[in-house]
Enzyme design. Structure first.
Site, mmCIF file in Angstrom:
data_model
loop_
_atom_site.group_PDB
_atom_site.id
_atom_site.type_symbol
_atom_site.label_atom_id
_atom_site.label_comp_id
_atom_site.label_asym_id
_atom_site.label_seq_id
_atom_site.Cartn_x
_atom_site.Cartn_y
_atom_site.Cartn_z
ATOM 1 N N ARG A 44 0.527 -1.293 0.377
ATOM 2 C CA ARG A 44 -0.083 0.189 0.370
ATOM 3 C C ARG A 44 0.998 1.217 -0.010
ATOM 4 O O ARG A 44 0.455 2.317 -0.560
ATOM 5 C CB ARG A 44 -0.905 0.030 1.744
ATOM 6 N N LYS A 141 -3.366 -19.635 2.334
ATOM 7 C CA LYS A 141 -4.102 -20.845 3.268
ATOM 8 C C LYS A 141 -4.673 -19.312 3.773
ATOM 9 O O LYS A 141 -3.789 -19.128 4.252
ATOM 10 C CB LYS A 141 -4.235 -21.932 4.112
ATOM 11 N N HIS A 171 1.115 -25.603 2.155
ATOM 12 C CA HIS A 171 2.768 -25.486 1.853
ATOM 13 C C HIS A 171 3.330 -27.087 2.104
ATOM 14 O O HIS A 171 4.266 -27.111 2.648
ATOM 15 C CB HIS A 171 3.416 -24.746 3.027
ATOM 16 N N GLU A 209 3.689 -28.938 17.962
ATOM 17 C CA GLU A 209 4.095 -27.679 17.673
ATOM 18 C C GLU A 209 4.484 -27.946 18.819
ATOM 19 O O GLU A 209 3.505 -27.246 19.802
ATOM 20 C CB GLU A 209 3.356 -26.348 16.491
ATOM 21 N N HIS A 233 -3.239 -29.226 6.350
ATOM 22 C CA HIS A 233 -2.636 -30.381 6.676
ATOM 23 C C HIS A 233 -2.661 -31.284 6.745
ATOM 24 O O HIS A 233 -1.906 -32.243 6.541
ATOM 25 C CB HIS A 233 -1.631 -29.276 7.123
ATOM 26 N N LYS A 333 -1.019 -26.877 19.951
ATOM 27 C CA LYS A 333 0.110 -25.513 20.452
ATOM 28 C C LYS A 333 0.436 -26.613 21.442
ATOM 29 O O LYS A 333 0.088 -26.964 21.970
ATOM 30 C CB LYS A 333 -0.558 -24.640 20.424
ATOM 31 N N LYS A 338 8.918 -29.432 19.097
ATOM 32 C CA LYS A 338 8.147 -29.830 17.484
ATOM 33 C C LYS A 338 8.474 -31.400 16.842
ATOM 34 O O LYS A 338 9.868 -31.436 16.560
ATOM 35 C CB LYS A 338 8.851 -28.753 16.680
HETATM 36 N N1 LIG Z 1 2.538 -15.429 8.381
HETATM 37 C C1 LIG Z 1 2.790 -16.476 8.040
HETATM 38 O O1 LIG Z 1 3.622 -17.206 8.350
HETATM 39 C C2 LIG Z 1 1.395 -17.294 7.198
HETATM 40 C C3 LIG Z 1 1.575 -18.600 6.749
HETATM 41 C C4 LIG Z 1 0.483 -19.184 6.026
HETATM 42 C C5 LIG Z 1 -0.807 -18.795 5.823
HETATM 43 N N2 LIG Z 1 -0.673 -17.029 5.823
HETATM 44 C C6 LIG Z 1 -1.392 -16.256 5.054
HETATM 45 O O2 LIG Z 1 -0.314 -15.135 4.347
HETATM 46 C C7 LIG Z 1 -1.124 -14.746 4.064
HETATM 47 C C8 LIG Z 1 -0.693 -13.144 4.403
HETATM 48 O O3 LIG Z 1 -0.279 -13.489 6.037
HETATM 49 P P1 LIG Z 1 0.612 -12.479 6.595
HETATM 50 O O4 LIG Z 1 0.901 -12.910 7.733
HETATM 51 O O5 LIG Z 1 2.081 -12.092 5.892
HETATM 52 O O6 LIG Z 1 0.146 -11.291 6.607
HETATM 53 P P2 LIG Z 1 0.689 -9.972 7.188
HETATM 54 O O7 LIG Z 1 1.786 -9.499 7.835
HETATM 55 O O8 LIG Z 1 -0.824 -8.659 7.745
HETATM 56 O O9 LIG Z 1 0.385 -8.492 5.583
HETATM 57 C C9 LIG Z 1 -0.134 -8.692 4.725
HETATM 58 C C10 LIG Z 1 0.235 -7.889 3.807
HETATM 59 O O10 LIG Z 1 -0.614 -7.247 3.064
HETATM 60 C C11 LIG Z 1 -0.978 -5.847 2.852
HETATM 61 N N3 LIG Z 1 -2.529 -5.683 2.834
HETATM 62 C C12 LIG Z 1 -3.101 -5.944 3.811
HETATM 63 N N4 LIG Z 1 -4.412 -4.761 2.841
HETATM 64 C C13 LIG Z 1 -4.051 -4.064 1.665
HETATM 65 C C14 LIG Z 1 -4.542 -3.545 0.984
HETATM 66 N N5 LIG Z 1 -5.822 -3.077 0.878
HETATM 67 N N6 LIG Z 1 -4.131 -3.037 -0.121
HETATM 68 C C15 LIG Z 1 -2.358 -3.090 0.051
HETATM 69 N N7 LIG Z 1 -1.816 -3.973 0.868
HETATM 70 C C16 LIG Z 1 -2.753 -5.152 1.775
HETATM 71 C C17 LIG Z 1 -0.470 -5.932 4.358
HETATM 72 O O11 LIG Z 1 0.445 -4.266 3.604
HETATM 73 P P3 LIG Z 1 0.686 -2.868 4.475
HETATM 74 O O12 LIG Z 1 1.869 -3.005 5.156
HETATM 75 O O13 LIG Z 1 0.219 -1.600 4.061
HETATM 76 O O14 LIG Z 1 -0.451 -2.584 4.949
HETATM 77 C C18 LIG Z 1 0.975 -6.691 4.296
HETATM 78 O O15 LIG Z 1 1.863 -6.067 3.575
HETATM 79 C C19 LIG Z 1 -2.447 -14.151 5.126
HETATM 80 O O16 LIG Z 1 -4.293 -14.822 4.364
HETATM 81 C C20 LIG Z 1 -2.235 -16.225 5.956
HETATM 82 O O17 LIG Z 1 -3.741 -16.040 6.724
HETATM 83 C C21 LIG Z 1 0.152 -16.850 6.691
#
Ligand SMILES: NC(=O)c1ccc[n+]([C@@H]2O[C@H](COP(=O)([O-])OP(=O)(O)OC[C@H]3O[C@@H](n4cnc5c(N)ncnc54)[C@H](OP(=O)(O)O)[C@@H]3O)[C@@H](O)[C@H]2O)c1
Length: 483
Positions: A44, A141, A171, A209, A233, A333, A338
């Site tokens: 963003r 997911k 994954h 975990e 998973h 958890k 792990k």
């Molecule tokens: N983190 C993990 O380990 C993990 C593992 C498995 C699955 N997931 C899945 O992967 C996805 C992302 O997870 P995450 O942990 O990376 O989330 P996150 O840290 O909250 O990152 C989400 C990203 O989306 C961007 N975003 C949100 N609203 C937006 C908008 N309107 N326009 C542009 N960008 C926008 C945010 O940008 P801003 O910085 O601008 O807010 C941020 O960079 C989710 O569906 C989650 O369930 C994550």
């Protein structure tokens, strides 16, 4: 190596910085990304390519275990571009047109953002004229939190992309050890011919975990361990253990067989949920690092939540191969350690001629260690060498450790494999819509039965293997968990 333009939506998020960008770097290092490929990070905030490149460098330094190689970094950094788009604003997606050239290359759109944004991204790509046959979308997911919400997400994506263009990530399907399940089963006749109710007593699948909810209380509390881990998973691992031999390795042959397994799962309903499932929630306890708080005392938590952080299930597969062979699943958890593994318990010998040495012969076990210390063990009985009277037996292990056996091979991270397959346009390791929906149908029945019971989850101290009731789940069947 197929050239493509790779657009990473959510490039500044946790997943992208911790996993996706390091994995892309590893693909660069392995020279698996075509020279023409551009990586376009989308977020963003307003920024420049230069600032983005230094943010990516910071992420790699923070999250990669190995040092960055200058020559690899130089070619990687040359591909990086940054575009700021508010994903809710369709008119802003035209900014991508300066970077994405569908006349020359296909586009991979990786959605590393909340699922509520998937539809908006597809709409935006369409508005910009980029939702063509030359594009595919990769979805993280969770695809919803139940069947109804998954349909809403799939419909929103499906309005712009047909199923062949949609790559849904689990994954676990990129993990070498999970993929090795197919090799073990279908490249070794000793297993192929001993893989059904005639020889197997039961199967245990554990995904334990050590971590708690890692600052994601708000997200996790809406979900719980069943929806967060079992629906995807554990059921994916189960399908690979249980599928019939696919006719080939192509994506639909494998996915058709997986779907048949999911359809054969015996429903768990209000009538049998008590005897088939256990829900748990961790309380304060101790792990290697010291004392840890309970789930309700975690940062951001509240004291009323009934969300489970542990689930154990007895799953029956109603088909010819698996009649009367229960699959016991457990995941939690803050468990002792792990550990992810599949243990195949073979049937005991019908008659024991070694009674003097062993009153009851232990059954053979095949242990497939998914993480950590990936590998495969087979436990077999052997004679202890010596001149003593009688035959003395001992249970020994044939141990195949991946790191020892494939010393010169690096075990790639699951995301490296999945990013590569997405760029290659091979959907075999991604989940099809009908699989997701079938898995939700089965999980919803459990979730609804739990909701109708309205009982608090069973407490277990952090650092243990879960509530006592999970021991009873197997003890009722005369069995016990591998620990
Ligand atoms: N983190 C993990 O380990 C993990 C593992 C498995 C699955 N997931 C899945 O992967 C996805 C992302 O997870 P995450 O942990 O990376 O989330 P996150 O840290 O909250 O990152 C989400 C990203 O989306 C961007 N975003 C949100 N609203 C937006 C908008 N309107 N326009 C542009 N960008 C926008 C945010 O940008 P801003 O910085 O601008 O807010 C941020 O960079 C989710 O569906 C989650 O369930 C994550």
């Amino acid at each position: 190596m197929e050239p493509c333009d790779f657009v990473l939506f959510g490039t500044l998020g946790d997943l992208a910085r911790r996993k996706l960008l390091p994995s892309l770097y590893q693909l660069e290092k392995a020279q698996l990304i075509a020279p023409e490929t551009t990586i376009v990070g989308v977020a963003r905030s307003e920024s420049t390519d230069e600032k983005y490149v230094s943010l990516v460098r910071e992420s790699l330094e923070k999250f990669m275990k190995e040092p960055i190689e200058d020559s690899v970094w130089e070619s990687f950094a040359r591909r990086l571009r940054y575009v700021n788009i508010d994903l809710m604003q369709s008119n802003q997606y035209s900014r991508l047109r300066d970077y994405v050239d569908q006349a020359q290359r296909e586009t991979v759109n990786y959605c590393a953002v909340a699922p509520s944004l998937f539809g908006a991204i597809c709409q935006g790509l369409s508005t910009a004229g980029l939702a063509t046959e030359r594009a595919r979308v990769v979805l993280e997911k969770p695809i919803g939190k139940d069947l109804a919400s998954s349909k809403v997400i799939n419909d929103a994506v499906g309005a712009f992309f047909h199923e062949g263009q949609v790559y849904r990530i689990d994954h676990y399907l990129g993990k070498e050890t999970v993929l090795n399940l197919l090799a073990l089963r279908f490249a070794n006749s000793i297993f192929t011919t001993n893989w059904d109710h005639n020889t197997i007593d039961h199967v245990q699948i554990t995904v334990a975990e050590e971590v708690g909810i890692e600052g994601r209380w708000g997200y996790f509390d809406q979900s719980g361990q069943l929806r967060d881990m079992v629906q995807n998973h554990l059921l994916q691992i189960l399908t690979l253990v249980a599928i019939e031999p696919p006719v080939a390795l192509d994506s639909d042959s494998i996915r058709n067989e997986k779907l048949k397994v999911l359809k054969a799962l015996r429903p768990i309903t209000r009538d049998n949920v008590d005897e088939k499932t256990v829900r748990g929630q961790y309380t304060a306890g101790f792990l290697t690092g010291g004392a840890v708080p309970g789930y309700l005392e975690e940062e951001g938590g509240n004291t009323r939540s009934n969300t489970e952080t542990f689930a154990a299930l007895r799953v029956d597969i109603d088909n010819w191969r698996w009649a009367d062979v229960p699959f016991y699943l457990r995941t939690g958890k803050r468990m002792t350690t792990k550990r992810s593994e599949v243990v195949i318990h073979f049937k005991s010998m019908p008659h024991n001629i070694f009674k003097e040495s062993y009153r009851k012969l232990p059954a053979n076990r095949l242990i497939i260690r998914l993480q950590p210390d990936e590998g495969v063990d087979i436990e077999v009985m052997n004679k202890v060498p010596g001149l003593g009277k009688g035959v003395h037996l001992q249970r020994t292990k044939l141990d195949l450790s991946f790191t020892d056996t494939f010393k010169n091979e690096r075990i790639p991270d699951a995301y490296e494999r999945l990013l590569l397959e997405a760029m290659r346009g091979n959907p075999a390791l991604f989940i099809r819509r009908d699989e997701v929906e079938q898995a939700w149908t089965w999980v919803d029945s459990i979730q609804n039965s739990w909701a109708a019971q309205n009982e608090a989850p069973k407490p277990y101290a952090a650092g243990t293997w879960g509530p006592i009731a999970s021991i009873t789940l197997l003890a009722r069947d005369g069995r016990e968990w591998d620990e």
